[in-house]
Design a protein around this motif. Structure first.
Motif, short mmCIF file in Angstrom:
data_model
loop_
_atom_site.label_atom_id
_atom_site.label_comp_id
_atom_site.label_asym_id
_atom_site.label_seq_id
_atom_site.Cartn_x
_atom_site.Cartn_y
_atom_site.Cartn_z
N HIS A 139 -4.98 -24.01 2.46
CA HIS A 139 -6.03 -23.07 2.81
C HIS A 139 -7.09 -23.13 1.72
O HIS A 139 -6.93 -23.88 0.75
CB HIS A 139 -5.48 -21.65 3.00
CG HIS A 139 -4.80 -21.06 1.79
ND1 HIS A 139 -3.69 -21.61 1.19
CD2 HIS A 139 -5.08 -19.94 1.07
CE1 HIS A 139 -3.32 -20.85 0.17
NE2 HIS A 139 -4.15 -19.84 0.07
N ASP A 180 -7.35 -20.91 -5.82
CA ASP A 180 -6.25 -21.47 -6.60
C ASP A 180 -5.63 -22.69 -5.91
O ASP A 180 -4.70 -23.29 -6.42
CB ASP A 180 -5.17 -20.41 -6.89
CG ASP A 180 -4.66 -19.70 -5.65
OD1 ASP A 180 -5.47 -19.46 -4.73
OD2 ASP A 180 -3.45 -19.41 -5.58
N HIS A 181 -6.20 -23.08 -4.76
CA HIS A 181 -5.72 -24.26 -4.02
C HIS A 181 -6.78 -25.34 -3.91
O HIS A 181 -6.48 -26.47 -3.53
CB HIS A 181 -5.23 -23.84 -2.63
CG HIS A 181 -4.12 -22.84 -2.69
ND1 HIS A 181 -2.82 -23.14 -2.40
CD2 HIS A 181 -4.11 -21.53 -3.09
CE1 HIS A 181 -2.06 -22.06 -2.58
NE2 HIS A 181 -2.83 -21.07 -3.00
N ASP A 230 1.15 -20.79 0.65
CA ASP A 230 1.28 -19.36 0.37
C ASP A 230 1.97 -18.61 1.51
O ASP A 230 1.82 -17.38 1.63
CB ASP A 230 -0.09 -18.74 0.09
CG ASP A 230 -0.58 -19.06 -1.31
OD1 ASP A 230 0.06 -19.90 -1.98
OD2 ASP A 230 -1.62 -18.51 -1.72
N THR A 233 3.78 -22.89 -3.40
CA THR A 233 2.78 -22.82 -4.46
C THR A 233 3.17 -21.86 -5.58
O THR A 233 3.04 -22.18 -6.75
CB THR A 233 1.43 -22.36 -3.88
OG1 THR A 233 1.10 -23.19 -2.78
CG2 THR A 233 0.34 -22.41 -4.93
N HIS A 234 3.63 -20.66 -5.20
CA HIS A 234 3.81 -19.62 -6.22
C HIS A 234 5.28 -19.29 -6.49
O HIS A 234 5.58 -18.21 -7.02
CB HIS A 234 3.02 -18.37 -5.82
CG HIS A 234 1.55 -18.62 -5.64
ND1 HIS A 234 0.72 -18.96 -6.70
CD2 HIS A 234 0.75 -18.64 -4.54
CE1 HIS A 234 -0.53 -19.14 -6.24
NE2 HIS A 234 -0.52 -18.96 -4.94
ZN LIG Z 1 -2.31 -19.09 -3.67
#
Ligand SMILES: [Zn+2]
Length: 322
Positions: free
Chosen positions: A143, A147-148, A252, A296-297
């Motif tokens: 997306h 942060d991507h 995410d 991702t996180h």
């Molecule tokens: Zn993110």
């Protein structure tokens, strides 16, 4: 500051363990990063490398802004996390399949004045892993949150990428950012404006490279992007399958808290109800197949499996294979 203070900082009753690059070599130049920032594995014929972009300090409210504050506080305490804020991991992935080298997401890039100084390390860490930006044939973006995508906006990066680089993203995602709706999100001050500005800049700088897809697209042999929506309308996950093995990069769709509390709304979710449905559906599917998950996180290297735990789920990290 003494060495022991450098290594362990006590904040209230919680201890924050901070990696140190100098503690083991006092007074000498750093030998490089002592905490590993990449982890490689194979899925059949597909090479997969998870690379940490660093960490993002974010308020804990964002983990579940629809949760009762006392319940959220208990969750944090049970997880040995500080009550107000902690460092979220930020991972990106490099995939090699056939003769393509594919980057899945691109990290934060430059700190957009939001006090996130420890993220944005992807480009340096790609270099450390001997991955030349010019060898990347494709990028898949889960997306368009900063942060991507931010790593692609760092000065000098675009010039080092191939002129025929393809950037795959869901058509619904590109459409969304023409007039993004933030009414259901719950972000710290400054974030919505920074996210809007970064997505806008990305679309204007890389518009010529975009290859959009509707629901599903096979980017390379065995590497398939599938739109889920939820987190953002065009959010996608990427599943790699080869030789009877499979791994899904969930972007995410899943946060650490999502195993215990899958229906807590994350502050970055633009449609949190749909995001919870997507998360539960994905976790159920992964629990039934035993396929690998990377997100991702989740804590680096974020490779593991999902188990069912009563009404919720359980995260089962892999044993590192050296
Ligand atoms: Zn993110």
């Amino acid at each position: 500051m003494s060495q022991s203070e450098t290594m362990v900082r006590v904040a209230g009753t919680q201890q924050t363990v901070t990696p140190s690059e100098t503690a083991f070599h006092p007074g000498k130049p750093s030998p490089g990063e002592l905490v590993p920032s990449r982890y490689a594995l194979r899925i059949g014929d597909i090479d997969v490398m998870i690379i940490s972009d660093g960490v993002l300090p974010l308020p804990t409210l964002m983990l579940g802004h629809n949760a009762d504050s006392a319940v959220r506080a208990t969750y944090l305490e049970n997880q040995f996390l500080p009550p107000d804020a902690f460092d979220w991991p930020l991972n990106a992935v490099v995939v090699r399949s056939g003769n393509q080298t594919i980057l899945l997401d691109a990290g934060l890039g430059l700190d957009p004045d939001l006090h996130l100084p420890r993220a944005g390390q992807l480009v340096k860490r790609l270099e450390d892993a001997d991955i030349d930006l010019g060898s990347v044939t494709d990028v898949v973006l889960t997306h368009l949150h900063m942060d991507h995508i931010g790593g692609l906006l760092v000065d000098g990066v675009k010039e080092r990428l191939r002129p025929d680089l393809k950037i795959h993203v869901a058509a619904a995602e590109v459409k969304f950012w023409e007039a993004p709706d933030f009414t259901h999100t719950n972000m710290p001050q400054g974030f919505p404006d920074a996210l809007r500005a970064t997505a806008k800049r990305f679309l204007s700088e890389y518009g010529n490279h975009l290859k959009t897809f509707d629901d599903e697209y096979e980017v390379a042999p065995g590497v398939v992007a599938r739109r889920t929506g939820g987190h953002t309308p065009g959010h996608c996950v990427i599943r790699m399958e080869s030789g009877g093995q499979a791994l899904t990069f969930a972007g995410d769709a899943v946060f650490s808290v999502g195993f215990d509390q899958p229906d807590w709304f994350n502050g970055f979710e633009h449609d949190p109800e749909e995001a919870a449905r997507v998360r539960i559906d994905l976790l159920r599917k992964l629990a039934s197949t035993g396929e690998l998950l990377v997100a991702t996180h989740l804590p680096f290297p974020s490779v593991g499996r999902v188990a069912i735990a009563g009404e919720a789920f359980r995260w089962v990290p892999i044993y590192w294979d050296y």
